[in-house]
Scaffold this active site. Structure first.
Site, PDB file in Angstrom:
ATOM      1  CD  GLU A   6      41.114  43.067  35.570  1.00  0.00           C
ATOM      2  OE1 GLU A   6      39.907  42.836  35.437  1.00  0.00           O
ATOM      3  OE2 GLU A   6      41.701  43.086  36.686  1.00  0.00           O
ATOM      4  NE  ARG A  20      38.701  32.289  42.107  1.00  0.00           N
ATOM      5  CZ  ARG A  20      38.838  33.602  42.140  1.00  0.00           C
ATOM      6  NH1 ARG A  20      37.778  34.384  42.108  1.00  0.00           N
ATOM      7  NH2 ARG A  20      40.043  34.150  42.203  1.00  0.00           N
TER       8      ARG A  20
END
Length: 268
Positions: free
Chosen positions: A68, A94
């Site tokens: 991020e 995932r």
């Protein structure tokens, strides 16, 4: 269980953001299924002007950056100053991963009104960054740790008049009255009071009134529309729109929004 009031289902743009993060890490991971690696998470961030930027994590035992933060740095490097939304996705299917504690504090400190996509028992949801850290206090480089600011816990899109976002290069034209219209694609407005938010650093907010909205195709834009935006011809307006929306077609429908700045209140 604590459920922030700002939680909502994803919109189309946010779903596209998730896909960008997924494609990024699928293309660039350095680890096989079930293996440890340096690059195992991808992130994507959407700026206020709907541009999207991606990044991958850089794991290191000393605290290498999460995906991020890499994506936020990439956005800043390309001129983005205000962010709408961010998401992280793990490699090999995932799925979406919630931000770690450090990332949550960074979001609150720098982008408290940015939305964050997180997994929940009900599926993927979008939530205000400030709501991921209940009663958190912000840190700034100028003032250090600040006291609790209740205004952080209001969604700027719903608290007060609707927001219409602009590039800061239009501020002078709006203030002078040379620009009284804006043409938007997939960014609806509504008649009545509005806040014109210019994505400068710091941002500038003007109180305004939306006095009219016309729906038309790009090909139906007129010279009058262009002149109300500070341009000369419809052709110049269409050219300028392509700079904001590169994939815009002449047959796409847009909203021509006419507004008037409130001279009595000005900046808010």
């Amino acid at each position: 269980m604590y459920v922030p009031s700002s939680v909502r289902a994803l919109n189309e743009d946010e779903r596209e953001l998730v896909e960008l993060a997924r494609r990024t890490i699928d293309a660039h991971t350095d680890a096989g299924p079930g293996e440890d690696g340096i690059h195992t998470v991808g992130a994507a961030v959407m700026a206020a002007d709907y541009r999207m930027f991606a990044g991958v994590n850089l794991y290191h035992f000393t605290g290498g950056p999460c995906a991020e933060l890499v994506a936020l740095g990439a956005a800043r490097a390309r001129g983005a100053r205000q962010m709408r939304c961010i998401v992280a996705v793990g490699n090999h299917g995932r799925g979406v991963i919630g931000p770690c504690g450090r990332d949550r504090q960074v979001f609150v400190d720098h982008y408290p009104t940015m939305r964050v996509i997180v997994p929940t028992p009900a599926g993927l949801r979008s939530v205000l960054a400030a709501d991921l850290m209940p009663l958190a206090q912000r840190w700034t480089a100028e003032d250090g740790m600040n006291g609790l600011d209740p205004s952080l816990y209001q969604d700027p899109e719903t608290a007060g008049p609707p927001i219409i976002r602009f590039s800061p290069r239009y501020l002078d034209a709006v203030l002078s009255g040379a620009k009284t219209r804006t043409t938007r694609f997939r960014d609806p407005a509504q008649p009545g009071p509005a806040r014109l938010v210019f994505e400068s650093d710091p941002e500038v907010v003007l109180a305004a009134e939306v006095t009219g909205i016309r729906h038309c195709t790009v090909s139906d834009l007129t010279d009058q529309d262009a002149q109300a935006e500070g341009l000369t011809t419809a052709a110049r307006l269409r050219e300028a729109l392509k700079g904001h929306y590169p994939d815009l077609a002449d047959t796409d429908e847009v909203d021509v929004i006419t507004f008037q700045v409130d001279d009595k209140t000005g900046a808010v």
